[in-house]
Design a protein around this motif. Structure first.
Motif, mmCIF file in Angstrom:
data_model
loop_
_atom_site.group_PDB
_atom_site.id
_atom_site.type_symbol
_atom_site.label_atom_id
_atom_site.label_comp_id
_atom_site.label_asym_id
_atom_site.label_seq_id
_atom_site.Cartn_x
_atom_site.Cartn_y
_atom_site.Cartn_z
ATOM 1 N N UNK A 1 11.643 16.979 7.007
ATOM 2 C CA UNK A 1 11.823 18.306 7.598
ATOM 3 C C UNK A 1 11.993 19.405 6.557
ATOM 4 N N UNK A 2 12.583 19.061 5.394
ATOM 5 C CA UNK A 2 12.843 20.080 4.375
ATOM 6 C C UNK A 2 13.129 19.393 3.046
ATOM 7 N N UNK A 3 13.358 20.208 2.027
ATOM 8 C CA UNK A 3 13.577 19.677 0.678
ATOM 9 C C UNK A 3 14.861 18.853 0.588
ATOM 10 N N UNK A 4 15.883 19.255 1.326
ATOM 11 C CA UNK A 4 17.139 18.514 1.278
ATOM 12 C C UNK A 4 16.965 17.098 1.825
ATOM 13 N N UNK A 5 16.218 16.976 2.922
ATOM 14 C CA UNK A 5 15.981 15.649 3.481
ATOM 15 C C UNK A 5 15.117 14.817 2.541
ATOM 16 N N UNK A 6 14.139 15.448 1.902
ATOM 17 C CA UNK A 6 13.322 14.709 0.942
ATOM 18 C C UNK A 6 14.180 14.171 -0.195
ATOM 19 N N UNK A 7 15.064 14.993 -0.718
ATOM 20 C CA UNK A 7 15.953 14.562 -1.798
ATOM 21 C C UNK A 7 16.820 13.390 -1.346
ATOM 22 N N UNK A 8 17.352 13.487 -0.137
ATOM 23 C CA UNK A 8 18.205 12.435 0.417
ATOM 24 C C UNK A 8 17.425 11.126 0.568
ATOM 25 N N UNK B 1 5.152 12.708 -0.235
ATOM 26 C CA UNK B 1 6.076 13.427 0.645
ATOM 27 C C UNK B 1 5.410 14.687 1.175
ATOM 28 N N UNK B 2 5.615 14.970 2.463
ATOM 29 C CA UNK B 2 5.060 16.165 3.114
ATOM 30 C C UNK B 2 6.180 16.827 3.910
ATOM 31 N N UNK B 3 6.419 18.107 3.669
ATOM 32 C CA UNK B 3 7.467 18.823 4.397
ATOM 33 C C UNK B 3 6.866 19.587 5.572
ATOM 34 N N UNK B 4 7.280 19.179 6.781
ATOM 35 C CA UNK B 4 6.831 19.812 8.021
ATOM 36 C C UNK B 4 7.925 19.657 9.076
ATOM 37 N N UNK B 5 8.008 20.560 10.031
ATOM 38 C CA UNK B 5 8.971 20.381 11.127
ATOM 39 C C UNK B 5 8.472 19.371 12.152
ATOM 40 N N UNK C 1 6.173 18.388 17.535
ATOM 41 C CA UNK C 1 5.386 17.165 17.370
ATOM 42 C C UNK C 1 3.932 17.388 17.761
ATOM 43 N N UNK C 2 3.703 18.213 18.764
ATOM 44 C CA UNK C 2 2.335 18.485 19.202
ATOM 45 C C UNK C 2 1.556 19.243 18.127
ATOM 46 N N UNK C 3 2.258 19.946 17.256
ATOM 47 C CA UNK C 3 1.617 20.715 16.181
ATOM 48 C C UNK C 3 1.556 19.945 14.862
ATOM 49 N N UNK C 4 2.038 18.698 14.856
ATOM 50 C CA UNK C 4 2.163 17.950 13.607
ATOM 51 C C UNK C 4 0.822 17.699 12.931
ATOM 52 N N UNK C 5 -0.186 17.289 13.691
ATOM 53 C CA UNK C 5 -1.474 16.971 13.081
ATOM 54 C C UNK C 5 -2.079 18.207 12.432
ATOM 55 N N UNK C 6 -2.034 19.334 13.127
ATOM 56 C CA UNK C 6 -2.547 20.576 12.548
ATOM 57 C C UNK C 6 -1.798 20.925 11.269
ATOM 58 N N UNK C 7 -0.490 20.680 11.257
ATOM 59 C CA UNK C 7 0.301 20.944 10.057
ATOM 60 C C UNK C 7 -0.109 20.058 8.895
ATOM 61 N N UNK C 8 -0.353 18.787 9.181
ATOM 62 C CA UNK C 8 -0.798 17.871 8.127
ATOM 63 C C UNK C 8 -2.155 18.288 7.584
ATOM 64 N N UNK C 9 -3.028 18.737 8.465
ATOM 65 C CA UNK C 9 -4.345 19.214 8.032
ATOM 66 C C UNK C 9 -4.192 20.416 7.108
ATOM 67 N N UNK D 1 0.840 -1.193 0.000
ATOM 68 C CA UNK D 1 0.000 0.000 0.000
ATOM 69 C C UNK D 1 0.877 1.245 0.000
ATOM 70 N N UNK D 2 0.239 2.403 0.057
ATOM 71 C CA UNK D 2 0.967 3.658 -0.047
ATOM 72 C C UNK D 2 1.626 4.040 1.276
ATOM 73 N N UNK D 3 2.631 4.905 1.163
ATOM 74 C CA UNK D 3 3.389 5.382 2.313
ATOM 75 C C UNK D 3 3.492 6.898 2.238
ATOM 76 N N UNK D 4 3.046 7.587 3.302
ATOM 77 C CA UNK D 4 3.207 9.032 3.416
ATOM 78 C C UNK D 4 4.408 9.305 4.301
ATOM 79 N N UNK D 5 5.346 10.094 3.798
ATOM 80 C CA UNK D 5 6.585 10.349 4.527
ATOM 81 C C UNK D 5 6.701 11.830 4.834
ATOM 82 N N UNK D 6 6.742 12.159 6.110
ATOM 83 C CA UNK D 6 6.987 13.532 6.535
ATOM 84 C C UNK D 6 8.496 13.750 6.576
#
Length: 345
Positions: free
Chosen positions: A58-65, A82-86, A126-134, A51-56
């Protein structure tokens, strides 16, 4: 159940995807980042077989890596989002959304306060992660409900039929001022369950979650509870996990019947610089067509995988190397969060 009422699904119900966050040098994984990334690579490869995988990230450099690592492993890029969030750390079982669903295909993202396991670690991002995903639109039109009460996803187990399983030690640590009855009411009302079953025994040395239920006992279909046992009488866990097994045997289904119990084998002690690590086989991940099972390089790995697979018939069992994870006191289930079918399709 009324189709307009929300309920908390069981993990083995249909899913859209698995959600993770990629480790990086700004997390607690920094000291052994290369080693732990190998576990994440194997986890991603295993998930994307089914199935699919959503990967958070931190930034574009980490996504590229991370993209490069997964491409080299042959992971299907069409399965990845891919989702970029702190974020502070990568334990998304505890900082990710606990999703309720109704019979009309609507979802509620239940966003409890995440306190870094009772204030042990910084957790503001981390406490703000869900709001960020929304805000990123990951969950479509799902409603978002903030609950100002500390709870982690690893601290609860749902059978999908209105029963919740949890541990007194964990929730009492988070809310020492509240009685069991008060917490019982909050859990039932916020998670739309009918009853809460409490365990007073069970712990793992090296676990800093204060006895999360997902390291100890897990619901399975047909009134089965899979749980971590200890058959070594010389081990410090023997009496406590034995007492937990006795508690589980005394629990009853809503029909008044005993649960069918499946104990898991016990891994030999794993030490890191003299520190005992929490190697629980109960910390496995259920997906649509598979069960991903932690492997620790122990003689009990294969038997644990066989027994877990038998509890979820029809699913492929895949072992994922998790020794690197327990260095930071968690395992496979702890770093993942399933997203119910229809939520993130």
């Amino acid at each position: 159940m009324n189709d307009t009422l929300f309920q908390l699904p069981a993990e083995w119900e249909p899913q859209d995807a698995i959600l993770i966050a990629w480790p990086h040098a700004g997390t607690d994984w920094a000291e052994r980042l290369t080693e732990v990334e190998q576990t994440y690579i194997e986890l991603a490869a295993a998930v994307c077989r089914f199935q699919n995988l959503l990967i958070v990230v931190a930034d574009a450099a980490l996504e590229h890596h991370a993209r490069g690592l997964l491409q080299a492993r042959g992971v299907d890029p069409q399965r990845l989002r891919w989702i970029q969030l702190p974020y502070d750390d990568t334990w998304l079982r505890d900082s990710g959304p606990i999703t309720l669903r109704d019979g009309q295909g609507r979802f509620q993202l239940t966003d409890f306060r995440f306190t870094g396991w009772g204030g042990k670690f910084g957790a503001e991002q981390d406490d703000a992660l869900i709001a960020g995903l929304v805000e990123c639109g990951v969950f479509g039109r799902a409603s978002h409900r903030r609950v100002d009460w500390a709870l982690e996803g690893g601290g609860i187990e749902s059978d999908g039929q209105g029963t919740l399983l949890t541990t007194w030690k964990c929730l009492h640590q988070r809310h020492p001022e509240q009685s069991r009855e008060e917490m019982d009411t909050i859990l039932r009302e916020s998670l739309a369950v009918d009853r809460v079953l409490w365990l007073d025994h069970g712990y793992l040395e090296g676990d800093d979650t204060d006895a999360h239920i997902d390291t100890l006992a897990r619901f399975a279909p047909d009134d089965v509870i899979v749980y971590q046992a200890c058959d070594d009488v010389a081990d410090i866990h023997h009496a406590e996990l034995g007492a937990m097994g006795t508690e589980l045997a005394a629990l009853r289904t809503t029909d008044g019947k005993p649960y069918r119990l499946q104990p898991l084998p016990w891994a030999r002690p794993i030490l890191d610089a003299g520190r005992r690590l929490a190697a629980s086989y109960a910390n496995y991940l259920i997906m649509n067509q598979a069960v991903l099972v932690p492997a620790y390089g122990d003689a009990a790995d294969d038997e644990a995988a066989r027994l877990i697979g038998a509890a979820y018939p029809g699913r492929t069992v895949v072992q994922v190397p998790c020794r690197a994870l327990i260095w930071q006191n968690g395992s496979l289930h702890c770093i993942t969060m399933q997203l119910p079918a229809g939520l993130a399709g």
